[in-house]
Design an enzyme around this catalytic site. Structure first.
Site, short mmCIF file in Angstrom:
data_model
loop_
_atom_site.label_atom_id
_atom_site.label_comp_id
_atom_site.label_asym_id
_atom_site.label_seq_id
_atom_site.Cartn_x
_atom_site.Cartn_y
_atom_site.Cartn_z
N GLN A 44 1.65 10.45 12.30
CA GLN A 44 2.68 9.63 11.66
C GLN A 44 3.42 10.43 10.60
O GLN A 44 2.81 11.18 9.84
CB GLN A 44 2.03 8.43 10.98
CG GLN A 44 1.85 7.24 11.89
CD GLN A 44 1.48 5.99 11.14
OE1 GLN A 44 1.10 6.03 9.97
NE2 GLN A 44 1.56 4.86 11.81
N ASP A 53 4.27 9.57 7.68
CA ASP A 53 3.84 8.42 6.91
C ASP A 53 4.12 8.61 5.43
O ASP A 53 4.12 9.74 4.93
CB ASP A 53 2.32 8.33 7.10
CG ASP A 53 1.78 6.95 6.83
OD1 ASP A 53 2.56 6.02 6.67
OD2 ASP A 53 0.54 6.83 6.78
N LYS A 85 7.94 -7.19 6.20
CA LYS A 85 8.18 -5.84 6.72
C LYS A 85 9.48 -5.77 7.50
O LYS A 85 10.04 -6.80 7.91
CB LYS A 85 7.03 -5.38 7.61
CG LYS A 85 6.88 -6.19 8.90
CD LYS A 85 5.87 -5.55 9.84
CE LYS A 85 5.72 -6.38 11.11
NZ LYS A 85 5.03 -5.68 12.17
N CYS A 141 -3.40 4.91 4.49
CA CYS A 141 -3.26 4.19 3.22
C CYS A 141 -4.50 4.27 2.33
O CYS A 141 -4.37 4.59 1.14
CB CYS A 141 -2.77 2.77 3.41
SG CYS A 141 -2.93 2.07 5.04
N ARG A 186 -6.60 6.41 16.95
CA ARG A 186 -6.78 4.98 17.25
C ARG A 186 -7.26 4.85 18.68
O ARG A 186 -6.66 5.42 19.60
CB ARG A 186 -5.45 4.24 17.06
CG ARG A 186 -4.98 4.30 15.62
CD ARG A 186 -3.67 3.57 15.42
NE ARG A 186 -3.25 3.72 14.03
CZ ARG A 186 -2.08 3.32 13.55
NH1 ARG A 186 -1.21 2.72 14.35
NH2 ARG A 186 -1.78 3.51 12.29
N HIS A 202 4.45 0.73 2.63
CA HIS A 202 4.03 1.63 3.72
C HIS A 202 5.30 1.93 4.50
O HIS A 202 6.05 1.02 4.80
CB HIS A 202 3.06 0.95 4.69
CG HIS A 202 1.84 0.36 4.05
ND1 HIS A 202 0.58 0.89 4.21
CD2 HIS A 202 1.69 -0.73 3.27
CE1 HIS A 202 -0.30 0.14 3.55
NE2 HIS A 202 0.34 -0.84 2.98
N HIS A 227 3.46 6.43 1.44
CA HIS A 227 3.12 5.25 0.66
C HIS A 227 3.80 5.37 -0.68
O HIS A 227 3.63 6.37 -1.37
CB HIS A 227 1.60 5.11 0.53
CG HIS A 227 0.97 4.81 1.85
ND1 HIS A 227 0.45 5.79 2.66
CD2 HIS A 227 0.87 3.64 2.54
CE1 HIS A 227 0.03 5.22 3.79
NE2 HIS A 227 0.26 3.93 3.74
#
Lengths: 656, 656
Positions: free
Chosen positions: A392, A394, A478, A345, A374, A524, A396
Site C-alpha cells: 500500500q 499508505d 470515508k 495503522c 492478507r 487513513h 496516517h
C-alpha cells in the site's frame, strides 16, 4: 385508498390496487408502456399491490430500472429453455434442479443441477429457444402458496435446493411464485419483481458462459452449473459491452504480465504472492517514486515499520477481534505469537507513541510503502488485482478535529495529482456516511462535523461525489475514489478514511496548547491503493502501452548489422547518462527479429542505427508515442526522450 | 625423543620432556624469557609434555600468544581474589561456587555463584588484591586427578558447576588442575594453558564490569555473576582500548538513534524488530538508493519477491534441514505451511526458473532490497547491528564457471566503490577456502578453479586479502569484507559467496551454445550487508555526524525573530527545489533554542536569517562540515549545499 405521484399529485384508487391500476388511472398510454413501478423508491412489478399513501413512480423502458426487471425475467426464460432442453432429451424431471437466478451487473445468471454437463452448443440452443419464448410474449403470473403446499411441491419434484430455500424463509413471509406459459411453461419460486410479459424483454441479450458454482458459495456443498447472460436495452449497449469484454481479454494484465515479462506466480511461493521480474520491478519502483515525491512535496514524512508484529498489538487495536479471518495464521515462538501485518495503522500509532508530541507537531503525516499480507480466499485471487501481498502507498495523518478538512483536502489533492499523471481523469468519489443504525462509535456531533468537513473539502477541491448513507465504517466516514479506465470499467482505487476510535484504543496522545492531553483524530489514506493492484489496473487501462516514464525499457537500440554495434552501444551509454532506460538488441540478432522483439515488449522507442545514421550522428526511430522519423540528430533524440520521461509526459509532442 | 624447532633444526631431549625442557635445551636466556610453547601450532604451557617429533616454538612476551596465557592466568588470579574477598567476609566456602573462566577478545571473564551481589566497590578491591597476587609471583602447578577423586573434591565443596563440568568430560580424558599459592592459594579445574608464574602477567589489566550470565547460556539454568576484565601487553594498548570503549559509548548507535530520532524499538512490536522514524527512514532510503544506482550502472537487474513463501521451497533448497533454527516458526494455514523468508536465494532461483534462459542471458545479475526475517536469539540482539528484520542489499549472479572471475571482480568493485562513498577505506578481504575435511560438495578441480578465479580477481582489483583454509561454506568459497571503523573496530560487512550446489537443488538450467542444458553457478553477494546493520556501523563510525548526502535533514533554517520567518520559509523552498532536505525552526522558538536543537540533531548546516541577511539576499551559516560563515550569497549557499549533497562529497571545500 390513495397514492402520491412524482409530480406531487394524489391519486385515488380502489382498495388493493396494483401497480398496473396506478398506471391505468394515470392514462391508457402510460398503462401500455408500463413495465413496473417504484413504490417508495423500491422496484416492484405491475401485479403487486401498492400500499396506502405510498409514493409511486411508473417504470417504462426509458427508465434504467426497466433492465433490472428484464434481466430477472430473462433468468426465468433461460431456466424454462434449459428445462425444456433436458426434457426433450428425455431427462427425468426429478433430475433437473434449480438453485437461484438473480440479476447481476449487466445481466443475470441461473444455477442448475443437471443430468449432464452443459457445452457451448447447448448455450446456442438455449439462447435460440429463449428468443422464441420472448417472442411468444407469455404473461408472468404471480401467486402465493401456503408454506406447506410450497414445500410439498418441491419435495414431490425431489428438488433439495428450493426446499432448502423455502425452509430458510422466515415463517409468516409470503411464499410467492411466478408462472409463465401456464402449466406447460415454467414456474419458479421467486420474490420478483418481473416484467408483465416476456414480450417486453428487449432482444439485446446474449448467453456468455457456463461455470461451476458451489451451492450457496459453500465449498462443502454440491457444485452447480451456472449460466451467465448479459442483457441491455439497446443493440449499441450490448455491442459496446461485448467489445469491452473482447478488449478486456486482450488487455488482461495477467496476459500482459507474461508477454511483457513483468511478473509471475510460482507454485513453490504460493497463490496470490506475485514475483516481479526486472521489468515489473522497475515499474513498481517508478510508481512508488512518483507517490513518494508527491508525498514529500506535501509535507508527508516516510517511516519504516517492517512486516511482522506481536499479536498483542492486534489484540489492543481490535484487529484480532474484527479482522482475524483476513490475516495469515500466527507464528508461534514459545510464549510469543507473531503476525504478519495486514495493515500499518497499529504500527504507525506505536511509532507515534514512541515520541513526545505537542499540538505543534500536528498535523503529522506518516507515510509508508509497506507490503501487507492478507489471507484472501484463494477463489477471490485474480492476478495482481487481488493478491495476498499488497504494497500500500499508505499514510496516517495524526491531526486535530479542526484539521480534518484541510488534511482531507490535501489528501484529495495528492490523489488527484497522482491519478492525473496516469491520465485517469474519469472518476468520482463515493462519500460513505453514517446511517441511522447504532453501530457507529463517537457522538453524532463529531460525525456531523466530520461529514461537513469532508463535504466542504470535496467542494473546495471541485471533486464530483455521491453520498452513500450507512456505508461508513463504524469508526468514521470515508471517501473512496471510483475511477473508470479506458474501457469504462470502474475500479475502486484510492481511499481516505476518518478514524475516531483506533488512536484512543492504542493510547495516542498529544499535549494541547493549554497543557492538557488529547487524542488525535487519524486519517487513513492510500493514494493509488496498492502498487500491485494499481499496476494491474493501469496495464489494462493502457493495454500494456504504458506512458514513457513508466516503461521498464524506454529505448531499444537496434544496429542494422553487427558492424553498427559499437555505435549502438555508444547511443545506449548516452541515453543512460541522460537517465533513460535503454538497452541494445542481442548480439547476432537480425534487425527484423530485434525490432519485432522490441515491439512485442511494447518498448516506446526503437532506435535503428545503420551507416547513414552513424555517419551523420543521427538515429531513425519507430515509436508507439509519436510518428516515426528517420535521420534525427542523435543528441536531440536523447534529449527529447529524456525530457519527456522526466516530465512524465502523457502526450508527446513530436520531435521537430 | 626429539622435536623440531622453527629454524628446521632437530632437538634431542630426554623422555617426557616438557616445554620448559625445550627452552632450556635451546639456551638459558630463552629459558628465562619463555612463557609457553606452541606444539604443532597449538598453544601449550611450559609444564606440559611435548610429543615426539612435534614442531615446537617457544613463546616469549614478544609473541602475541603470550597474552592468551596471561589472560587465562588472570582469570584464575581474579577467582582467587574473589574467593579470598568472600572468605574474609566470613562466607561459607560451600557457598562460593565457580563456573568457567575463559579468555575472550582483549581479556577474560569468570562466572561466580556467590552469597551476595557484587558491586563496583568490590571490583576495586578485587583488582587491588589481584595486583598483590601478581606481585607475589606464585608458580602455577599443573596436576591430574583420577575422575572419582576430582568429582569427590567438588562434591565435598558442594559445587554443582564443577561437578557437572567433570561429569561432561569424556571418560578417559585427563582431568587436570592448576594450583597457585599452594594449598592456601587457589586451585581450579582447568585444561590450561597458563603462564608459569603469576609474576609474568603484565600489569596492564583492568576489571570492567559485572553482568548476569546464565550457567552455560541456558535461560532455564541459574544466573551467575560474570566479572569481565581486559588485559594487554603494554600500557599504550590498554589505554587505547579504554579510550576506544569510552568513544564507543558516546558513539553507541542505540544512543544516537534516540538522540537523532532515527529509530526505536517497541514492546508491542517485538525484540530485534526496529521501527524507523522519518529521519531514520530517510537515511535507509538514501543508503539503498546509492546501492541501487551502483547496481543499475553495473548491469544488475532489480527484482521483487516479497517476504513469505511456502515451506516446501525450503524443503527443496535444504534450508529446512540446515537453517530451520534461524527461521521464524511456520504459519500453518490448513495444509499449507508458510515461512517468512530468511534468505532470497530460493526465491531468486524460482524467478530464474520462471523464464527460459540461454547462455546469452548469462551472467544474469538479480538484485533485491528485501527485508529478511531471522529468529536470532534474544540474547544476541544488539540495536541495529543484530536484528531479526534485516534488509539485505542482496544479489544473485547466475553465471558460467568461466564467468566467476569477472563477476567476482565486478562485485568487488561495487563493494569497494560503495564503501568508498562512506569513507570506509580501511578493510581487507578474508578469503575462506576449502579445507581438507570432507564436508565440501563439488569436486576438487572445480574448487581449485574457483579459488584461483577469486584470487585472480582480488589481485586484479588490488584488494588486500588473507586466506582462511577450511573456513568456506560446504557449497563454495567465499570472500568477506572486514572493515575497520574510525575507532579501529573491525566489522564484517559485505560478503561474496560462490555456490556450486543450490542452483542444481532448485533445478536452475540454461541452454548452452551447443543446445545442451547446464546448471549455472550462482554468486551470492551483498554490498553493505544489511541496511540496518550498516546504518548502525556508520552511525558509530561517524559518531552520528554522517556525510551531508546522508543527513536526514541537511539544512535547518533559523529566523532570528518571527519577523524573519517569511524569508526563512522562502529559503527552505529554494533549498527543497534544489533537492536539499531543509526545514525551518518551529514558530515562536527563540533563536538560541532553535540553534541548540539543530545542533543536537547534528544537522550539517544551520542557516541563520536576520535583517542584514534578508536585506542582502544572504545567509549566515554554522556548519559541522566546513568553517562557519556570515553574509554569504543565499543562492550560492543553496547551490553549494545542493552540489555537495548530490556529489555525495565526504570532504567539503569551503564556500569561497
Amino acid at each position: 385508498m390513495h397514492v402520491l405521484l412524482p409530480d406531487g399529485k394524489q391519486l385515488d384508487l380502489p382498495q388493493h390496487a396494483t401497480g398496473k391500476d396506478v398506471a391505468e388511472a394515470i392514462g391508457p398510454g402510460l398503462a401500455r408502456a408500463a413495465l413496473g413501478v417504484r413504490v417508495n423508491g423500491k422496484l416492484s412489478d405491475l401485479q403487486s399491490q401498492v400500499q396506502e399513501g405510498a409514493n409511486v413512480e411508473v417504470v417504462t423502458k426509458r427508465d434504467a430500472d426497466a433492465m433490472q426487471l428484464a434481466r430477472h425475467t430473462l433468468a426465468h426464460v433461460m431456466a424454462q429453455a434449459v428445462q425444456e432442453l433436458f426434457m426433450a432429451e428425455g431427462a427425468d424431471r426429478h433430475r433437473i434442479h434449480m438453485g437461484i437466478g438473480p440479476v447481476i451487473e449487466n445481466g443475470f445468471y441461473y444455477d442448475f443441477d443437471l443430468p449432464r454437463s452443459l457445452n457451448p452448443d447447448d448455450l446456442v440452443k438455449i439462447e435460440a429457444r429463449m428468443r422464441e419464448l420472448v417472442k411468444a410474449d407469455m404473461p408472468l403470473v404471480k401467486y402465493a402458496l401456503p408454506r406447506d403446499e410450497a414445500l410439498e411441491r418441491y419435495r414431490e419434484l425431489g428438488d433439495p435446493y428450493k426446499v432448502e430455500l423455502i425452509e430458510d424463509l422466515p415463517t409468516g413471509e409470503a411464499i410467492t411464485f411466478y408462472e409463465q406459459g401456464g402449466a406447460e411453461g415454467f414456474t419458479d419460486l421467486c420474490r420478483g419483481p418481473h416484467l408483465p410479459r416476456t414480450g417486453s424483454i428487449p432482444p439485446h441479450f446474449k448467453l456468455m458462459s457456463v461455470a461451476g458454482a458451489y451451492w450457496r458459495g459453500d465449498e462443502t456443498r454440491p457444485m452447480l452449473q451456472r449460466i451467465y447472460g448479459v442483457a441491455f436495452a439497446t443493440k449499441e449497449e450490448l455491442e459496446h459491452h461485448l467489445w469491452q469484454l473482447e478488449e478486456a481479454k486482450k488487455r488482461d494484465h495477467r496476459k500482459l504480465g507474461r508477454e511483457l515479462k513483468l511478473f509471475t506466480f510460482a507454485d513453490d511461493i504460493g497463490p496470490g504472492l506475485p514475483l516481479f521480474l526486472p521489468r515489473g520491478e522497475t515499474m513498481r519502483h517508478e510508481m512508488e517514486k512518483l507517490v513518494r515525491e508527491k508525498q514529500t512535496a506535501y509535507g508527508y514524512q516516510h517511516v519504516w515499520t517492517g512486516h511482522m508484529v506481536k499479536e498483542e498489538l492486534y489484540q489492543k487495536s481490535g484487529h484480532i477481534a474484527n479482522y482475524a479471518d483476513d490475516m495469515f495464521p500466527p507464528m508461534v515462538d514459545g510464549d510469543v505469537r507473531y503476525r504478519l501485518k495486514p495493515m500499518n495503522c497499529p504500527s504507525h500509532m506505536t511509532l507515534f507513541n514512541s515520541q513526545f508530541h505537542s499540538y505543534r507537531d500536528l498535523p503529522l503525516r506518516m507515510a509508508e510503502f509497506a507490503t501487507l499480507y492478507r489471507n484472501e480466499r484463494s477463489g477471490q485471487l485474480a492476478g495482481l488485482t487481488r493478491v495476498r501481498s499488497l504494497t500500500q502507498d499508505d499514510a496516517h495523518i495524526f491531526c486535530t478535529e479542526e484539521q480534518i478538512q484541510s488534511e482531507f483536502a490535501l489528501a484529495l489533492r495528492i490523489v488527484r495529482e497522482t491519478l492525473d499523471v496516469y491520465g485517469l481523469k474519469d472518476y468520482y468519489v463515493q462519500l460513505s456516511l453514517k446511517g441511522d443504525e447504532g453501530k457507529y462509535v463517537a457522538d453524532d456531533d463529531k460525525w456531523a462535523r466530520a461529514t461537513e468537513a469532508l463535504r466542504a473539502a470535496l467542494d473546495s477541491e471541485g471533486v464530483e461525489y455521491v453520498e452513500a448513507e450507512g456505508e461508513a465504517a463504524f469508526y468514521g466516514p470515508k471517501a473512496d475514489f471510483m475511477a473508470s479506465d479506458a474501457l469504462g470499467r470502474e475500479w475502486q482505487l484510492s481511499t481516505i478514511q476518518v478514524d475516531f476510535i483506533q488512536p484512543s484504543r492504542l493510547g495516542c496522545e498529544y499535549v494541547t496548547e493549554d497543557g492538557s492531553k488529547a487524542t488525535p483524530v487519524v486519517l487513513h489514506r492510500a493514494v493509488t491503493g496498492s502498487t500491485e493492484r494499481f499496476l494491474g489496473v493501469i496495464l489494462e487501462h493502457f493495454a500494456g502501452d504504458v506512458p514513457l516514464w513508466l516503461a521498464p525499457e524506454q529505448v531499444r537500440v537496434v544496429p542494422i548489422t553487427d558492424h553498427h554495434r559499437a555505435g549502438a552501444l555508444e547511443l545506449v551509454e548516452k541515453l543512460r547518462a541522460a537517465g533513460v532506460r535503454a538497452d541494445v538488441a542481442d548480439e547476432g540478432e537480425r534487425m527484423n527479429a530485434a525490432v519485432r522483439e522490441a515491439e512485442l515488449l511494447k518498448i516506446p522507442y526503437i532506435a535503428i542505427l545503420g551507416d547513414r545514421e552513424l555517419e551523420n550522428a543521427q538515429v531513425s526511430f519507430r515509436s508507439r508515442k509519436e510518428p516515426n522519423q528517420n535521420g534525427v540528430d542523435a543528441d536531440a533524440f536523447v534529449q527529447h526522450v529524456s525530457a519527456n520521461a522526466k516530465a512524465r509526459a502523457l502526450e508527446i509532442e513530436p520531435l521537430a
